[in-house]
Enzyme design. Structure first.
Site, PDB file in Angstrom:
ATOM      1  N   GLY A 209       0.740  -1.190  -0.032  1.00  0.00           N
ATOM      2  CA  GLY A 209      -0.020  -0.100  -0.035  1.00  0.00           C
ATOM      3  C   GLY A 209       1.038   0.914   0.004  1.00  0.00           C
ATOM      4  N   ASN A 210       0.170   2.428   0.178  1.00  0.00           N
ATOM      5  CA  ASN A 210       1.022   3.502   0.217  1.00  0.00           C
ATOM      6  C   ASN A 210       0.247   4.455   1.773  1.00  0.00           C
ATOM      7  OD1 ASN A 210      -0.763   5.595  -1.266  1.00  0.00           O
ATOM      8  ND2 ASN A 210      -0.858   4.220  -2.738  1.00  0.00           N
ATOM      9  N   ASN A 211       0.881   5.837   1.493  1.00  0.00           N
ATOM     10  CA  ASN A 211       0.593   6.709   2.716  1.00  0.00           C
ATOM     11  C   ASN A 211      -0.532   7.658   2.485  1.00  0.00           C
ATOM     12  OD1 ASN A 211       2.529   5.014   4.468  1.00  0.00           O
ATOM     13  ND2 ASN A 211       4.003   7.511   3.697  1.00  0.00           N
ATOM     14  N   SER A 212      -0.913   7.935   0.966  1.00  0.00           N
ATOM     15  CA  SER A 212      -2.048   8.340   1.019  1.00  0.00           C
ATOM     16  C   SER A 212      -3.136   8.298   2.295  1.00  0.00           C
ATOM     17  CB  SER A 212      -2.427   8.112  -0.503  1.00  0.00           C
ATOM     18  OG  SER A 212      -3.534   9.580  -0.377  1.00  0.00           O
ATOM     19  N   ALA A 276      -3.611   7.875  -4.917  1.00  0.00           N
ATOM     20  CA  ALA A 276      -2.259   7.001  -4.977  1.00  0.00           C
ATOM     21  C   ALA A 276      -2.525   5.682  -5.574  1.00  0.00           C
ATOM     22  CB  ALA A 276      -2.180   7.580  -3.423  1.00  0.00           C
TER      23      ALA A 276
END
Ligand code: CTP
Length: 399
Positions: A209-212, A276
């Protein structure tokens, strides 16, 4: 336009930023409000009376002795729903604080019963001067709204706090004081917004995943809905509450997001791709939880590229209006802009919103700071403030 038209006085005082008052008047009249410009004599050294008359579509008076029979300063002040002084010099701020009434503007301010908003602009030394700061707190204690000046380039080579904020911010902070007066300039428009960050599953419990956080995308959805749009929010794993008044489509993966966006965006008036989206996903998702004792010391995951939703939208040409892309980059200054321009050259959307991200900036914060470029790579807007402020500024471009 379904917002309530207001009677607004825009006072202009004699500072170099007086030229920005023209844009404030224009934005207010475009939103259907009746604007009476009251410049001081010094303001007319910077911008001529015909310019203010042309943008406000109304006569402009400067002197107390014009139209004496109508007791103008009283009639103007009483009839106003809102008074905005832009720019306000240190001199005029001092006069208002002391209750001095020596011209049509300061006299009108003494008779006004409506909310008053003051947007100061001056050199940093004047702004920081104890007298000015004392006058500003006096005005605040009387319920007058002071819009904090920006920190930036001033006249000449100087820079620092004292710069007049962008007209869009002044207008939105001023109108926010009058409930029901917000612009409905997206009335009836259909806008699709994506928010959050996709999750690409490795197994039933783990993902890439990502930090958005989704906050900026949600701010777009809320702002567009407040301006009258019918908003579909394709939300990928967003943090926190999702607004009412918005149609929500929840997705998890990039592929789900692509399918929803590509079908639901057809015929929309604009698409805002704030999510994102993962560029790659694992080739295989394990049906059962991956176990260390089976995998051993190293794990290699083979990834395959996801569809580029933004680029597909641009190619499909099925959106009726602008497509807005985002570029979150770990850079700043010229390098940030250069990376944004490279991205624009690849994606060819209508506007690209570029912002710096890092360990403590961008993701998850309540505020943001962005530069917007058009398809030619030209900077068309800069916005900083709450994520809602940024959203409104970009929506102004869409409008
Ligand atoms: N985007 C998209 N589909 C993808 C990846 C990104 O639609 N598969 C969109 C994002 O929503 C955003 C823009 O493209 O509006 C830029 O995303 P970003 O990931 O920063 O750009 P990339 O082209 O993936 O470039 P890189 O990761 O190399 O910086």
């Amino acid at each position: 336009m379904s917002s309530r038209p207001l009677s607004i006085i825009v006072g202009v005082t004699g500072g170099i930023a007086a030229y920005k008052a023209i844009h404030v008047v224009r934005l207010l009249t475009l939103q259907g409000h009746e604007v009476t410009v009251v410049p001081t004599r010094a303001a007319l050294e910077f911008v001529g009376r015909p310019t203010f008359e042309a943008v406000s579509h109304r006569p402009v008076r400067v002197d107390l002795f014009d139209n004496v029979d109508r007791v103008q300063h009283v009639s103007l002040g009483k009839a106003a729903d809102l008074v905005v002084v832009v720019p306000a010099t240190a001199n005029t701020i001092a006069k208002i604080a002391a209750g001095i009434a020596d011209n049509l503007l300061t006299t009108t301010l003494l008779t006004a019963t409506a909310p008053i908003v003051i947007a100061p602009a001056m050199h940093t030394e004047m702004w920081r001067n104890a007298a000015t700061q004392h006058n500003v707190s006096t005005l605040r204690s009387r319920g007058i709204t002071i819009i904090e000046p920006d920190d930036g380039q001033l006249t000449g080579d100087d820079s620092g706090p004292g710069r007049l904020p962008e007209p869009e911010r002044i207008v939105s902070e001023a109108l926010a004081l009058i409930p029901g007066s917000e612009s409905r300039d997206l009335d009836g428009r259909r806008i699709l917004v994506t928010a959050g960050g996709t999750h690409e599953a490795l197994d039933p419990v783990r993902y890439i995943g990502n930090n958005s956080s989704g906050k900026q995308g949600i701010a777009f959805a809320v702002a567009a809905a407040a301006r009258g749009a019918h908003v579909t929010l394709v939300a990928a794993n967003v943090d926190g509450p999702v607004p009412g008044g918005v149609e929500i489509v929840s997705v998890v993966t990039a592929e789900e997001l692509a399918n929803e966006v590509l079908t639901r965006s057809r015929g929309c008036d604009a698409v805002v791709m704030a999510a994102a989206v993962a560029d790659y996903r694992p080739v295989e998702k394990s049906a059962r939880k991956l176990k260390k004792d089976v995998i051993g010391d190293g794990l290699t995951v083979k990834l395959v590229k996801n569809r580029d939703v933004l680029a597909s939208l641009v190619l499909e040409k099925s959106v009726a209006g602008p497509i807005i892309g985002f570029a979150a980059e770990t850079a700043d200054g010229d390098e940030l802009l250069a990376l944004g321009r490279e991205k624009m050259a690849r994606k060819k959307c209508d506007f690209l919103v570029i912002n710096a991200v890092g360990d403590s900036i961008g993701f998850g914060e309540q505020t943001n700071s962005v530069v917007v470029i058009d398809r030619a790579g030209e900077v068309v807007a800069e916005a900083a403030g709450t994520k809602r402020d940024v959203a409104d500024r970009v929506l102004d471009l869409i409008v």
